[in-house]
Motif scaffolding. Sequence first.
Motif, PDB file in Angstrom:
ATOM      1  N   ALA D 102       0.819  -1.215   0.000  1.00 29.77           N
ATOM      2  CA  ALA D 102       0.000   0.000   0.000  1.00 29.77           C
ATOM      3  C   ALA D 102       0.852   1.265   0.000  1.00 29.77           C
ATOM      4  CB  ALA D 102      -0.941  -0.001   1.207  1.00 29.77           C
ATOM      5  N   GLY D 103       2.159   1.108  -0.050  1.00 28.19           N
ATOM      6  CA  GLY D 103       3.035   2.269  -0.144  1.00 28.19           C
ATOM      7  C   GLY D 103       3.393   2.886   1.195  1.00 28.19           C
ATOM      8  N   THR D 104       3.155   2.162   2.262  1.00 30.16           N
ATOM      9  CA  THR D 104       3.474   2.715   3.578  1.00 30.16           C
ATOM     10  C   THR D 104       4.112   1.609   4.414  1.00 30.16           C
ATOM     11  OG1 THR D 104       2.533   3.808   5.542  1.00 30.16           O
ATOM     12  CG2 THR D 104       1.086   2.295   4.339  1.00 30.16           C
ATOM     13  N   SER D 105       4.039   1.706   5.719  1.00 27.44           N
ATOM     14  CA  SER D 105       4.599   0.650   6.564  1.00 27.44           C
ATOM     15  C   SER D 105       3.848   0.606   7.881  1.00 27.44           C
ATOM     16  CB  SER D 105       6.096   0.893   6.816  1.00 27.44           C
ATOM     17  OG  SER D 105       6.275   2.104   7.506  1.00 27.44           O
ATOM     18  N   VAL D 106       4.069  -0.460   8.634  1.00 25.19           N
ATOM     19  CA  VAL D 106       3.480  -0.561   9.971  1.00 25.19           C
ATOM     20  C   VAL D 106       4.160   0.483  10.854  1.00 25.19           C
ATOM     21  CG1 VAL D 106       3.201  -2.035  12.004  1.00 25.19           C
ATOM     22  CG2 VAL D 106       2.933  -2.998   9.700  1.00 25.19           C
ATOM     23  N   ARG D 107       3.338   1.303  11.558  1.00 26.41           N
ATOM     24  CA  ARG D 107       3.914   2.418  12.310  1.00 26.41           C
ATOM     25  C   ARG D 107       3.792   2.302  13.826  1.00 26.41           C
ATOM     26  NH1 ARG D 107       4.214   6.665   8.518  1.00 26.41           N
ATOM     27  NH2 ARG D 107       5.314   5.660   6.820  1.00 26.41           N
ATOM     28  N   TYR D 108       2.967   1.351  14.284  1.00 19.05           N
ATOM     29  CA  TYR D 108       2.847   1.177  15.733  1.00 19.05           C
ATOM     30  C   TYR D 108       2.200  -0.176  16.000  1.00 19.05           C
ATOM     31  CZ  TYR D 108      -2.128   2.338  15.314  1.00 19.05           C
ATOM     32  OH  TYR D 108      -3.455   2.331  14.963  1.00 19.05           O
ATOM     33  N   VAL D 109       2.137  -0.537  17.270  1.00 16.60           N
ATOM     34  CA  VAL D 109       1.576  -1.835  17.662  1.00 16.60           C
ATOM     35  C   VAL D 109       0.580  -1.630  18.798  1.00 16.60           C
ATOM     36  CG1 VAL D 109       2.106  -4.121  18.618  1.00 16.60           C
ATOM     37  CG2 VAL D 109       3.706  -3.027  17.017  1.00 16.60           C
ATOM     38  N   LYS D 110      -0.599  -2.249  18.646  1.00 18.36           N
ATOM     39  CA  LYS D 110      -1.576  -2.240  19.745  1.00 18.36           C
ATOM     40  C   LYS D 110      -2.179  -3.628  19.889  1.00 18.36           C
ATOM     41  CE  LYS D 110      -6.045  -0.539  21.346  1.00 18.36           C
ATOM     42  NZ  LYS D 110      -7.161   0.431  21.210  1.00 18.36           N
ATOM     43  N   PRO D 111      -1.920  -4.288  20.984  1.00 23.41           N
ATOM     44  CA  PRO D 111      -2.504  -5.632  21.182  1.00 23.41           C
ATOM     45  C   PRO D 111      -4.026  -5.570  21.281  1.00 23.41           C
ATOM     46  CG  PRO D 111      -0.602  -5.322  22.598  1.00 23.41           C
ATOM     47  CD  PRO D 111      -0.961  -3.964  22.037  1.00 23.41           C
ATOM     48  N   HIS D 112      -4.647  -6.717  20.967  1.00 26.33           N
ATOM     49  CA  HIS D 112      -6.104  -6.806  20.861  1.00 26.33           C
ATOM     50  C   HIS D 112      -6.708  -7.650  21.985  1.00 26.33           C
ATOM     51  CE1 HIS D 112     -10.046  -7.914  19.225  1.00 26.33           C
ATOM     52  NE2 HIS D 112      -9.730  -9.153  19.542  1.00 26.33           N
ATOM     53  N   GLY D 113      -7.906  -7.274  22.369  1.00 29.04           N
ATOM     54  CA  GLY D 113      -8.788  -8.147  23.142  1.00 29.04           C
ATOM     55  C   GLY D 113      -8.201  -8.715  24.423  1.00 29.04           C
ATOM     56  N   ALA D 114      -8.251 -10.039  24.516  1.00 26.47           N
ATOM     57  CA  ALA D 114      -7.780 -10.691  25.737  1.00 26.47           C
ATOM     58  C   ALA D 114      -6.292 -10.492  25.937  1.00 26.47           C
ATOM     59  CB  ALA D 114      -8.113 -12.191  25.688  1.00 26.47           C
ATOM     60  N   LEU D 115      -5.548 -10.361  24.871  1.00 27.40           N
ATOM     61  CA  LEU D 115      -4.109 -10.100  25.016  1.00 27.40           C
ATOM     62  C   LEU D 115      -3.898  -8.702  25.592  1.00 27.40           C
ATOM     63  CD1 LEU D 115      -1.133 -10.864  24.604  1.00 27.40           C
ATOM     64  CD2 LEU D 115      -1.339 -10.131  22.224  1.00 27.40           C
ATOM     65  N   TYR D 116      -4.652  -7.741  25.082  1.00 24.81           N
ATOM     66  CA  TYR D 116      -4.591  -6.369  25.619  1.00 24.81           C
ATOM     67  C   TYR D 116      -4.856  -6.392  27.115  1.00 24.81           C
ATOM     68  CZ  TYR D 116      -5.504  -1.308  25.921  1.00 24.81           C
ATOM     69  OH  TYR D 116      -5.466   0.023  26.244  1.00 24.81           O
ATOM     70  N   ASN D 117      -5.895  -7.088  27.497  1.00 25.47           N
ATOM     71  CA  ASN D 117      -6.264  -7.134  28.909  1.00 25.47           C
ATOM     72  C   ASN D 117      -5.249  -7.907  29.745  1.00 25.47           C
ATOM     73  OD1 ASN D 117      -8.595  -5.649  28.465  1.00 25.47           O
ATOM     74  ND2 ASN D 117      -9.796  -7.483  27.985  1.00 25.47           N
ATOM     75  N   ALA D 118      -4.757  -9.008  29.196  1.00 27.19           N
ATOM     76  CA  ALA D 118      -3.830  -9.840  29.967  1.00 27.19           C
ATOM     77  C   ALA D 118      -2.565  -9.055  30.316  1.00 27.19           C
ATOM     78  CB  ALA D 118      -3.469 -11.105  29.184  1.00 27.19           C
ATOM     79  N   ILE D 119      -2.035  -8.324  29.338  1.00 28.43           N
ATOM     80  CA  ILE D 119      -0.722  -7.703  29.564  1.00 28.43           C
ATOM     81  C   ILE D 119      -0.822  -6.384  30.316  1.00 28.43           C
ATOM     82  CG2 ILE D 119       0.353  -8.918  27.658  1.00 28.43           C
ATOM     83  CD1 ILE D 119       0.144  -6.439  25.967  1.00 28.43           C
ATOM     84  N   VAL D 120      -1.996  -6.056  30.804  1.00 26.86           N
ATOM     85  CA  VAL D 120      -2.068  -4.992  31.803  1.00 26.86           C
ATOM     86  C   VAL D 120      -1.355  -5.458  33.064  1.00 26.86           C
ATOM     87  CG1 VAL D 120      -3.622  -3.670  33.293  1.00 26.86           C
ATOM     88  CG2 VAL D 120      -4.184  -3.999  30.860  1.00 26.86           C
ATOM     89  N   HIS D 121      -1.490  -6.764  33.355  1.00 27.65           N
ATOM     90  CA  HIS D 121      -0.913  -7.293  34.586  1.00 27.65           C
ATOM     91  C   HIS D 121       0.085  -8.441  34.378  1.00 27.65           C
ATOM     92  CE1 HIS D 121      -3.668  -4.850  36.845  1.00 27.65           C
ATOM     93  NE2 HIS D 121      -4.697  -5.368  36.206  1.00 27.65           N
ATOM     94  N   HIS D 122      -0.056  -9.198  33.298  1.00 21.35           N
ATOM     95  CA  HIS D 122       0.737 -10.424  33.114  1.00 21.35           C
ATOM     96  C   HIS D 122       2.152 -10.047  32.652  1.00 21.35           C
ATOM     97  CE1 HIS D 122       1.983 -14.363  31.762  1.00 21.35           C
ATOM     98  NE2 HIS D 122       0.817 -14.900  32.019  1.00 21.35           N
ATOM     99  N   GLU D 123       3.091 -10.091  33.599  1.00 25.29           N
ATOM    100  CA  GLU D 123       4.443  -9.613  33.304  1.00 25.29           C
ATOM    101  C   GLU D 123       5.100 -10.420  32.178  1.00 25.29           C
ATOM    102  OE1 GLU D 123       5.846  -6.994  34.815  1.00 25.29           O
ATOM    103  OE2 GLU D 123       4.263  -6.647  36.309  1.00 25.29           O
ATOM    104  N   GLY D 124       4.948 -11.729  32.223  1.00 26.23           N
ATOM    105  CA  GLY D 124       5.628 -12.573  31.242  1.00 26.23           C
ATOM    106  C   GLY D 124       5.145 -12.308  29.825  1.00 26.23           C
ATOM    107  N   GLN D 125       3.823 -12.228  29.668  1.00 28.55           N
ATOM    108  CA  GLN D 125       3.297 -11.981  28.322  1.00 28.55           C
ATOM    109  C   GLN D 125       3.556 -10.533  27.901  1.00 28.55           C
ATOM    110  OE1 GLN D 125      -0.648 -13.479  27.533  1.00 28.55           O
ATOM    111  NE2 GLN D 125       0.020 -15.595  27.765  1.00 28.55           N
ATOM    112  N   ALA D 126       3.491  -9.595  28.845  1.00 29.38           N
ATOM    113  CA  ALA D 126       3.782  -8.193  28.506  1.00 29.38           C
ATOM    114  C   ALA D 126       5.206  -8.067  27.979  1.00 29.38           C
ATOM    115  CB  ALA D 126       3.575  -7.308  29.734  1.00 29.38           C
ATOM    116  N   ALA D 127       6.128  -8.686  28.692  1.00 25.08           N
ATOM    117  CA  ALA D 127       7.519  -8.627  28.256  1.00 25.08           C
ATOM    118  C   ALA D 127       7.701  -9.319  26.907  1.00 25.08           C
ATOM    119  CB  ALA D 127       8.420  -9.277  29.312  1.00 25.08           C
ATOM    120  N   ALA D 128       6.936 -10.380  26.683  1.00 27.90           N
ATOM    121  CA  ALA D 128       7.064 -11.138  25.430  1.00 27.90           C
ATOM    122  C   ALA D 128       6.623 -10.306  24.222  1.00 27.90           C
ATOM    123  CB  ALA D 128       6.224 -12.419  25.512  1.00 27.90           C
ATOM    124  N   VAL D 129       5.544  -9.561  24.394  1.00 24.38           N
ATOM    125  CA  VAL D 129       5.085  -8.735  23.276  1.00 24.38           C
ATOM    126  C   VAL D 129       6.076  -7.591  23.029  1.00 24.38           C
ATOM    127  CG1 VAL D 129       3.185  -7.362  22.351  1.00 24.38           C
ATOM    128  CG2 VAL D 129       2.684  -9.347  23.778  1.00 24.38           C
TER     129      VAL D 129
END
Lengths: 256, 256, 256, 256
Positions: D102-129
Motif C-alpha cells: 500500500a506504499g506505507t509501513s506498519v507504524r505502531y503496535v496495539k494488542p487486541h482483546g484478551a491479550l490487551y487485557n492480559a498484559i495490563v498485569h501479566h508480566e511474562g506476556q507483557a515482556a514477550a510482546v
Amino acid sequence: MTTIDLNADLGESFSRWSLGDDDALLGVVTSANIACGFHAGDPTVIRRTCARAAERGVVIGAQVGYRDLAGFGRRFIDVAPDELTNDVLYQLGALEAFARVAGTSVRYVKPHGALYNAIVHHEGQAAAVAEAVRRYNPDLPVLGLPDSAWLKHAEGAGLRPVPEAFADRGYTASGTLVPRREDGAVLHDADEVARRCVRMARDHEVVSADGDVVAVRARSLCVHGDSPGAVAMATAVRAALEEADVSVTSFAGTSS
Amino acid sequence: MTTIDLNADLGESFSRWSLGDDDALLGVVTSANIACGFHAGDPTVIRRTCARAAERGVVIGAQVGYRDLAGFGRRFIDVAPDELTNDVLYQLGALEAFARVAGTSVRYVKPHGALYNAIVHHEGQAAAVAEAVRRYNPDLPVLGLPDSAWLKHAEGAGLRPVPEAFADRGYTASGTLVPRREDGAVLHDADEVARRCVRMARDHEVVSADGDVVAVRARSLCVHGDSPGAVAMATAVRAALEEADVSVTSFAGTSS
Amino acid sequence: MTTIDLNADLGESFSRWSLGDDDALLGVVTSANIACGFHAGDPTVIRRTCARAAERGVVIGAQVGYRDLAGFGRRFIDVAPDELTNDVLYQLGALEAFARVAGTSVRYVKPHGALYNAIVHHEGQAAAVAEAVRRYNPDLPVLGLPDSAWLKHAEGAGLRPVPEAFADRGYTASGTLVPRREDGAVLHDADEVARRCVRMARDHEVVSADGDVVAVRARSLCVHGDSPGAVAMATAVRAALEEADVSVTSFAGTSS
Amino acid sequence: MTTIDLNADLGESFSRWSLGDDDALLGVVTSANIACGFHAGDPTVIRRTCARAAERGVVIGAQVGYRDLAGFGRRFIDVAPDELTNDVLYQLGALEAFARVAGTSVRYVKPHGALYNAIVHHEGQAAAVAEAVRRYNPDLPVLGLPDSAWLKHAEGAGLRPVPEAFADRGYTASGTLVPRREDGAVLHDADEVARRCVRMARDHEVVSADGDVVAVRARSLCVHGDSPGAVAMATAVRAALEEADVSVTSFAGTSS
C-alpha cells in the motif's frame, strides 16, 4: 481378584504429522483415549484409530481438549463454561460417528492436556465438561484425577467418576503428582515403574518422592506412547500386572 | 394434494461474526441445512441453531462442506475421496450431538457450496459423500440437484435421493441452472420468485431464461437468508405456496 | 566452473508434531525452502529454522503454500487468483520477520506441494503467485519447474526464474517427471541418485526412465529430508558434486 | 496546541463474514489498528484495509492478538512467553507486507482483546510482546493502557509507550476502567462521550463514575466501529475535538 485398567492417549497424529506408536499401544492398553480433532487428530486419523481399537477389543474413550491445534491443547484457554460445554459436545459427537462406523461406541470421557489440568481446580470449566457429558450421555463414565473438581462435578451431575493414577509420575507425600518442573516428576526406569504399578493396582499405595507410603485410589493407570521407550515401559507394566495376577480390564465394559 | 419442502442454509455464523437472519428463516422453512463447523458454524452457533429449529418444528439436516473456514467452503478442494468420506462422517457426528441435545436428530444431508457444486459432476467425491451417509445412517435422505452424480451415487448406495430446485435461480432451456456469471442467473423480484415456486411445486415446471417451459422435478425448494431482502422473499414464497393450497412439509418426517 | 544449488523443504514441523531432520539437512543444502505457516510451520518453528539457517550460511527462501494445514498443502484448492496473491503476500511478510530477526532476509520463493504442481499449468494461479512476488519484492528470484507456467509468468513479471531438477525423481523421454503413480517415479539408490545429480549439474542431462539421454536445465537440485534415508542421500549428492568439482552455491547470493 | 490521536480496530472481517464499517471509520480516525489474521482478518481483508487506510492518510498499526479465530481473540490463552513473542513477530511481518504494497509501513503496535487485557498485569506476556516489537523494529511506538505492565516493559525495552484512553468507557475514582460487568462501564450518549473526549484531550481529566474528577494521561483516544451507533459516536467525537481546536493527528507521523 484385583482389577485395573490401562489407558493411553491415542489418535494424536494430524495431517502429514505422525505422533506415537498407536498400533503397539493398542496391544497393551484396555482403554484408548482417542483425540477428537480439537487439539489433535483429524477425521482420517480418528477413523483409523477407532477401527483398530475396535479390532483389538480396546474400549474407545473421548479425549476431549481445548480448540488449539497450534498449541496441542497444552495451553490453558479461558473459554466461557457454556462455550466449553458446546466444544465438548461437538467432539463427543464427532468421535461417536467413527466409533459407530467401527461397530462400537464412545464408552467414556477423559479430558486432555491443559483442560485436564485446569479442571482439577477450575470449578466453572469442570462443571462445564461434566454438563456436556451429562447432556450427551449420562451413562458414560469419566476418567480423571482423584479428588479433582472434575470428578466431583461429574459425580454431582450423576456421572460415574473413575479415578486414575499415572504409571510413570512421582507422587508427593500428600498423594498429588510431583510438579513437572521438579526432580522426580517423571520416572524413567521401566522395571521400577512396573513394580509401582503393581503396588498401586493391588495394594492401593505408592512410595512418594520423599519415601513415604501414600494411598492411591485408581481404577485405571495411565501409560504413555509418544516418547522413546514409552511402548516398552507400557509393555513392562502390563506384563508385571499379569504376572502379579492383576486382571487388566476396562472399567467401561467391552468394546463390542 | 401437492406437497413441497422449503430448505435454507442456517447456522452459518462463526465466533464473533454473524451471518443471516436465522430466527426469521426458521419461521418460514421446513428444513434447516445446519452448517457443521467445517466451512461455517461453531459449536455454540450449532447448538443454538439446533435448539431453535427443534423448538420451531423445523427438521435438521447436515449441511456438510469442505474444511475451509477461510474460504467459507466456496472453493473446490481436491480432497481424496476416502478423506472426504471421513470429513463428512466427522461433521455428521458433531451435528448429531447437538440435534440429540435438542431432543431430535439429524434427518437428512445436503452438501454446501463448492462441495455441492463439485459433486454434480465429480464422481469420486460424489461417491465419497454418499459412502459417508451410508456408513453413518443409511436411512438418511439426501438433498441435491436432480440428475447430479451425487444423487445417483446416493441412490446407488441405497439412500433416498431428494431433488431440489432453487427459488431464486434462473433455469436454462435444458433445465439446468443459469451460470452465476450470466444475466438471469439470480432473480430479485419476490413476487415473481413466489409465482415460479408455486408453478414448480404444483406443475413441476418453470419458465427458462429463454422463455421455454421446462420440467422441474423437486421435492424441496431452496431459499436464502443471507442477503438483503432474502427473508422477505422466502416469506413471500411460503405465503404464495399456502395460498395455492400447496402443503409445505418436510420430506424427512417431523422434527420430534 | 560448474555451479549448482541444493535446495530442500525445511521448517515443516508444526505445534507438537516434528517432521524432517532440519539440522542435518542444513549441513547439506545451500537453499532452505522454509514453510511459512499456511501448510506447515508455526511461528516458533519458523523462527528456529531461520535462525539455524542463518547460522549455517544457508540462504532462506519462502516455501509458500495453500492455506491447508489439514491437508499439508497437498490438495489443489481452487483459490481465486486475487486471493491467492494475498495469501502469498501474507506468507512472504510473515517469513521476512523471522529472516530479519535472524539477521538476513527472504532471498527467493518456491511454492510448495499442490500449489507447486498446480502452477505448472494453471495460468491464473501461476500469474497470481508471480504478482505477489513482484509486488512484494521484484528482486526475489523464484524457483520452479523448467517450462512451467509459473516460471513464464514470473519472467513476464520481471522476476528472475530459476529452474530446478529433482535429485531422486525419474524423468521421461520428453524431460518431464515420471508421474508418481508409475514405476520409476522415485529413485531410492543413493549412489545412483548422486551420479545422476553430477551429470545433471555438469552435463545438463539425465538418463530417462526409457534409457534416453535427455537435456535438463537446472540451476538448483531439490533434495528431500522427510523420509528414511533422505539425509544420507542428500549427503551423498553433495559429496559427489564436490568430488566432481562442481561448486555447490546458492543462486541467490549469500545468507548474510 | 493540544493534540490527540483517534484510533480504532479495523480489518476485523474474515472470509465470508463482515464486521464493522471500516470505510466510515477511516474517515474519522487517524490511526487504524489493523487485525493481522490471528484473531480476525484474512489476507484479502488485510490488503484492502491497508490500501484504504493509506489512501485516506490513516496511519497503520498492528493489532496483534492471540491465535484464536474461534474465540475472536477474546479468551486469555496461557501461551508461553517465547511462543507469544514469535506469534507477534509473525503477525507484524504479515501485516508489513500489505502496508508495503500500500506504499506505507506498519507504524505502531496495539494488542487486541484478551491479550490487551492480559498484559495490563501479566508480566511474562507483557515482556514477550515488547520483546517481539523490539526485535522487529525498535522504532515502533506501542499503544496501551497507562500504567500497564505492557507499557512499562515496552519502555524498558527501549520502545516509545503511547498511553490511550477510551472514548466510551467509564472510569473509576482511581483512574482505571469500570469493569464491563458493572453499571457505567460503557457510555452510550454520543454527545456526552464527545464532551468527555474533549476534556480528556484538552484538560487531561475525566469525571469518574462516582463524580470525581480524575487525571487521564492519553496521547490517543480509542473509538469503536463494530456496534450500532458506533460510527456516529466516533464522528461526534472528532467533530467536538476539532470544534474545541484540538488537533487530531497521529502519534506516529504520517502514513506516507
